[in-house]
Design an enzyme around this catalytic site. Sequence first.
Site, PDB file in Angstrom:
ATOM      1  N   HIS A 176       3.680  14.009   1.184  1.00 50.95           N
ATOM      2  CA  HIS A 176       4.929  13.411   0.488  1.00 50.95           C
ATOM      3  C   HIS A 176       6.182  14.343   0.944  1.00 50.95           C
ATOM      4  CE1 HIS A 176       3.043  11.266  -3.072  1.00 50.95           C
ATOM      5  NE2 HIS A 176       2.659  10.754  -1.879  1.00 50.95           N
ATOM      6  N   LEU A 206       1.670   7.602   0.659  1.00 50.98           N
ATOM      7  CA  LEU A 206       0.655   8.570   1.221  1.00 50.98           C
ATOM      8  C   LEU A 206       0.119   9.507   0.274  1.00 50.98           C
ATOM      9  CD1 LEU A 206       2.895   9.416   4.180  1.00 50.98           C
ATOM     10  CD2 LEU A 206       1.024   7.926   4.224  1.00 50.98           C
ATOM     11  N   ARG A 258       0.149  -3.351  -5.704  1.00 54.18           N
ATOM     12  CA  ARG A 258       1.403  -3.360  -6.812  1.00 54.18           C
ATOM     13  C   ARG A 258       2.678  -3.345  -5.993  1.00 54.18           C
ATOM     14  NH1 ARG A 258      -0.266   0.628 -11.578  1.00 54.18           N
ATOM     15  NH2 ARG A 258       1.009  -0.940 -12.655  1.00 54.18           N
ATOM     16  N   ARG A 288      -1.119   4.515  10.899  1.00 57.24           N
ATOM     17  CA  ARG A 288      -1.493   5.227  11.997  1.00 57.24           C
ATOM     18  C   ARG A 288      -2.787   4.466  12.664  1.00 57.24           C
ATOM     19  NH1 ARG A 288      -4.203  10.302   8.743  1.00 57.24           N
ATOM     20  NH2 ARG A 288      -4.761   8.465   7.465  1.00 57.24           N
ATOM     21  N   LYS A 290       4.295   9.366  -7.009  1.00 56.12           N
ATOM     22  CA  LYS A 290       4.137  10.726  -7.657  1.00 56.12           C
ATOM     23  C   LYS A 290       2.721  11.539  -7.521  1.00 56.12           C
ATOM     24  CE  LYS A 290       0.893   8.888 -10.379  1.00 56.12           C
ATOM     25  NZ  LYS A 290      -0.514   9.577 -10.201  1.00 56.12           N
ATOM     26  N   ILE A 298      -2.165   1.315  -3.590  1.00 51.24           N
ATOM     27  CA  ILE A 298      -1.165   1.029  -4.535  1.00 51.24           C
ATOM     28  C   ILE A 298      -0.219   0.250  -3.989  1.00 51.24           C
ATOM     29  CG2 ILE A 298       0.111   3.254  -4.168  1.00 51.24           C
ATOM     30  CD1 ILE A 298       0.847   3.142  -7.139  1.00 51.24           C
ATOM     31  N   ALA A 299       0.039   0.504  -2.719  1.00 45.70           N
ATOM     32  CA  ALA A 299       1.063  -0.258  -1.854  1.00 45.70           C
ATOM     33  C   ALA A 299       0.570  -1.694  -1.821  1.00 45.70           C
ATOM     34  CB  ALA A 299       1.520   0.110  -0.466  1.00 45.70           C
ATOM     35  N   TYR A 343       4.181   6.750  11.641  1.00 44.42           N
ATOM     36  CA  TYR A 343       5.152   6.722  10.739  1.00 44.42           C
ATOM     37  C   TYR A 343       6.772   7.085  11.267  1.00 44.42           C
ATOM     38  CZ  TYR A 343       1.260   7.406   7.884  1.00 44.42           C
ATOM     39  OH  TYR A 343      -0.063   6.872   7.213  1.00 44.42           O
TER      40      TYR A 343
END
Length: 331
Positions: A78, A73, A18, A37, A96, A14-15, A57
């Site tokens: 989260h 993630l 979008r 990582r 979410k 998704i990163a 991170y």
Amino acid sequence: MDALRIGVLGCADIARRRMLPAMAATPGVRVAAVAGRDADRARELAGRFDARPVHGYAALLARDDIDAVYIPLPAALHAEWAEAALRAGKHVLAEKPLTTDLAATERLFDLATESGLFLMENVMFVHHSQHAAVEKLVADGAIGELRAFHAAFAVPRLPAGDIRYRPELGGGALWDTGVYPLRAALRFLGERLDVVGATLSHGPADSVDTSGAVLLRAPEGVGVQLSFGLDHGYRSMYELWGSEGRITVERAFTPPADHRPRVRVERRGDTREALLPADDQVARTVTAFARAVRSGAAPDPVMVSQARLLQAVRARAQGLSGGSGPDRPWM
């Protein structure tokens, strides 16, 4: 005004597809760093956006050239990394669900509020303009008094091994697709919703719930029926049913940026459709986050209301509140 410098924790799909393209295209926002990582994956993704690759991170959170952090993630991670980012003085946009635990969501909300930092859960559909148009129709009496709300969001089965099927990573239909109809109910009916019944089910080879249904009740007596799943023909809709008609919205939760929504209004035997302008809810989400950070806005407490509702649904489905188990009828 200086650009809002965003660091990204992870190289999730998704990163890639979008969120990072939307950030790069938003005036006043810059993808400043990408952490992973796997150093090679971080380097490859960062290179697409002229960002700095970071290995790990924690190393990204330690940087002083990052204003905010985006967390794509798996859901189970989260809470840990959102808290670490807030304690490092960074604003946070997290996918979410923000967490899979009500207490953790409340803790993050309180930490952000006390720290003067903005925390936002990435529920993108709420930023699409079609829903404000629907709210206006209801407020103007287009369907009379609201009597019922129905919503559904389900997607076809994903490849084996997808994180949505892994319980240790926070997988399951409730956390992944159930958030959408639940959040829609909160938007249109307010936060005082009671869980009357719920079911969560899964196939014989699955370790997480892959389908669910929920029955809610609003204080004014409005009935709410919600369905969601990870092993279905695609469906993305909601309907508001009133004393004089109903409003239906298809492709409600994940419309493409070039999609022109059609809002169907049926009233006393007459049907009409309003064709609305196309809208990019991903771009609107990034803009809303950046605007809130710059204005010093407080976190929206709806994230806590949503977490409370998700917990009540799971408890009801598991029979902890007098409901039935996940594989039995749900009344």
